[in-house]
Design a protein around this motif. Structure first.
Motif, mmCIF file in Angstrom:
data_model
loop_
_atom_site.group_PDB
_atom_site.id
_atom_site.type_symbol
_atom_site.label_atom_id
_atom_site.label_comp_id
_atom_site.label_asym_id
_atom_site.label_seq_id
_atom_site.Cartn_x
_atom_site.Cartn_y
_atom_site.Cartn_z
ATOM 1 N N ASP A 256 26.514 55.953 39.787
ATOM 2 C CA ASP A 256 27.674 56.227 40.167
ATOM 3 C C ASP A 256 28.353 55.124 40.697
ATOM 4 O O ASP A 256 29.135 55.379 41.674
ATOM 5 N N ILE A 257 28.661 54.014 39.849
ATOM 6 C CA ILE A 257 29.419 52.914 40.386
ATOM 7 C C ILE A 257 30.474 52.776 39.169
ATOM 8 O O ILE A 257 30.227 52.738 37.922
ATOM 9 N N LEU A 258 31.771 52.914 39.619
ATOM 10 C CA LEU A 258 32.691 52.754 38.362
ATOM 11 C C LEU A 258 32.875 51.375 37.718
ATOM 12 O O LEU A 258 32.817 50.310 38.563
ATOM 13 N N PRO A 259 32.865 51.301 36.791
ATOM 14 C CA PRO A 259 33.158 50.033 36.076
ATOM 15 C C PRO A 259 34.241 48.953 36.760
ATOM 16 O O PRO A 259 34.221 47.687 36.812
ATOM 17 N N GLN A 260 35.260 49.902 36.922
ATOM 18 C CA GLN A 260 36.582 49.079 37.592
ATOM 19 C C GLN A 260 36.321 48.415 38.783
ATOM 20 O O GLN A 260 36.644 47.398 39.427
ATOM 21 N N SER A 261 35.274 49.272 39.569
ATOM 22 C CA SER A 261 34.854 48.680 40.996
ATOM 23 C C SER A 261 34.470 47.305 40.795
ATOM 24 O O SER A 261 34.560 46.446 41.635
ATOM 25 N N LEU A 262 33.438 47.152 39.807
ATOM 26 C CA LEU A 262 32.560 45.835 39.653
ATOM 27 C C LEU A 262 33.609 44.862 38.979
ATOM 28 O O LEU A 262 33.441 43.796 39.872
ATOM 29 N N ARG A 263 34.533 45.253 38.219
ATOM 30 C CA ARG A 263 35.488 44.297 37.830
ATOM 31 C C ARG A 263 36.328 43.698 38.913
ATOM 32 O O ARG A 263 36.672 42.329 39.159
ATOM 33 N N GLU A 264 36.792 44.724 39.871
ATOM 34 C CA GLU A 264 37.521 44.368 40.803
ATOM 35 C C GLU A 264 36.727 43.345 41.922
ATOM 36 O O GLU A 264 37.328 42.367 42.429
ATOM 37 N N GLN A 265 35.419 43.699 41.979
ATOM 38 C CA GLN A 265 34.482 42.961 42.839
ATOM 39 C C GLN A 265 34.359 41.383 42.381
ATOM 40 O O GLN A 265 34.327 40.373 43.155
ATOM 41 N N VAL A 266 33.930 41.281 41.286
ATOM 42 C CA VAL A 266 33.900 39.970 40.442
ATOM 43 C C VAL A 266 35.153 39.254 40.454
ATOM 44 O O VAL A 266 35.017 38.237 40.890
ATOM 45 N N HIS A 267 36.201 40.041 40.534
ATOM 46 C CA HIS A 267 37.548 39.104 40.573
ATOM 47 C C HIS A 267 37.735 38.762 41.920
ATOM 48 O O HIS A 267 38.357 37.531 42.037
ATOM 49 N N ALA A 268 37.569 39.497 42.634
ATOM 50 C CA ALA A 268 37.862 39.057 44.215
ATOM 51 C C ALA A 268 36.836 37.892 44.688
ATOM 52 O O ALA A 268 37.346 37.014 45.305
ATOM 53 N N LEU B 285 35.763 35.465 42.246
ATOM 54 C CA LEU B 285 36.203 34.496 41.819
ATOM 55 C C LEU B 285 37.410 33.766 42.285
ATOM 56 O O LEU B 285 37.591 32.712 42.619
ATOM 57 N N LEU B 286 38.444 34.789 42.894
ATOM 58 C CA LEU B 286 39.537 34.435 43.699
ATOM 59 C C LEU B 286 39.260 33.405 45.093
ATOM 60 O O LEU B 286 39.615 32.546 45.373
ATOM 61 N N TRP B 287 38.109 33.942 45.854
ATOM 62 C CA TRP B 287 37.504 33.542 46.850
ATOM 63 C C TRP B 287 37.050 32.064 46.708
ATOM 64 O O TRP B 287 37.231 31.284 47.271
ATOM 65 N N SER B 288 36.147 31.984 45.512
ATOM 66 C CA SER B 288 35.823 30.769 45.198
ATOM 67 C C SER B 288 36.663 29.705 44.983
ATOM 68 O O SER B 288 36.581 28.442 45.322
ATOM 69 N N GLN B 289 37.901 30.080 44.227
ATOM 70 C CA GLN B 289 39.055 29.254 43.988
ATOM 71 C C GLN B 289 39.537 28.693 45.444
ATOM 72 O O GLN B 289 39.991 27.687 45.474
#
Length: 176
Positions: A5-17, A19-23
């Protein structure tokens, strides 16, 4: 993801966040990191000295024991996890869900460790485990560990020391 019950969009947003944090961390911290030639040489010497020693790629599930009153309950939980693993459960999934270690988000993966780097109790348990196998619960001062020995090898230096110098020397020179 759907089964959990995890939305794919939630996973995308988490990965994006992430990546931004790492940068952001890279931009803010990299200029302040200073690596000296002496520090590089110390690491190179340590790598060369480790030639021929045993290295193990280890994962863990750690269950903390906060009080003596919890010990039996935590040990029983560790035994249940081992039963699940023997029944086909995936180690990384159980580590993410139950481990209280800092390695939990990585599925319990500690990475490659040199012989002698872990607590003596953990080293003793790993000495009795074959690659691909799981240890029984190991009691340490802080709790119970379930160890998964993924791989084992003899450390070889090869060109690692030279490559390390080639990678780190520009950092040392840039910091000067």
């Amino acid at each position: 993801l759907e089964g959990q019950d995890i939305l794919p969009q939630s996973l995308r947003e988490q990965v994006h966040a992430q990546l931004l944090w790492s940068q952001l961390i890279g931009r803010r911290l990299r200029p302040s990191v200073q690596v000296s030639e002496e520090e590089i040489q110390e690491v190179v010497n340590r790598i060369v000295a480790s030639r021929g020693t045993t290295q193990r790629r280890v994962s863990e599930i750690f269950l903390a024991v906060d009080s003596v009153l919890q010990e039996d309950e935590v040990q029983a939980n560790a035994e249940r996890l081992i039963e699940q693993l023997r029944g086909g459960a995936v180690f990384t999934a159980l580590a993410r869900q139950f481990s209280q270690s800092a390695t939990a988000p990585q599925g319990g993966d500690i990475g490659w460790v040199q012989e002698g780097q872990l607590a003596p109790e953990l080293e003793a348990a790993l000495a009795n485990v074959q690659p691909g196998a799981i240890s029984p619960p190991v009691r340490t001062l802080s709790g119970f560990h379930i160890l998964y020995l993924q791989e084992q090898r003899q450390a070889e230096v090869g060109d690692v020391a030279l490559n390390l110098k080639q990678i780190l020397l520009p950092l040392a020179e840039g910091a000067s």
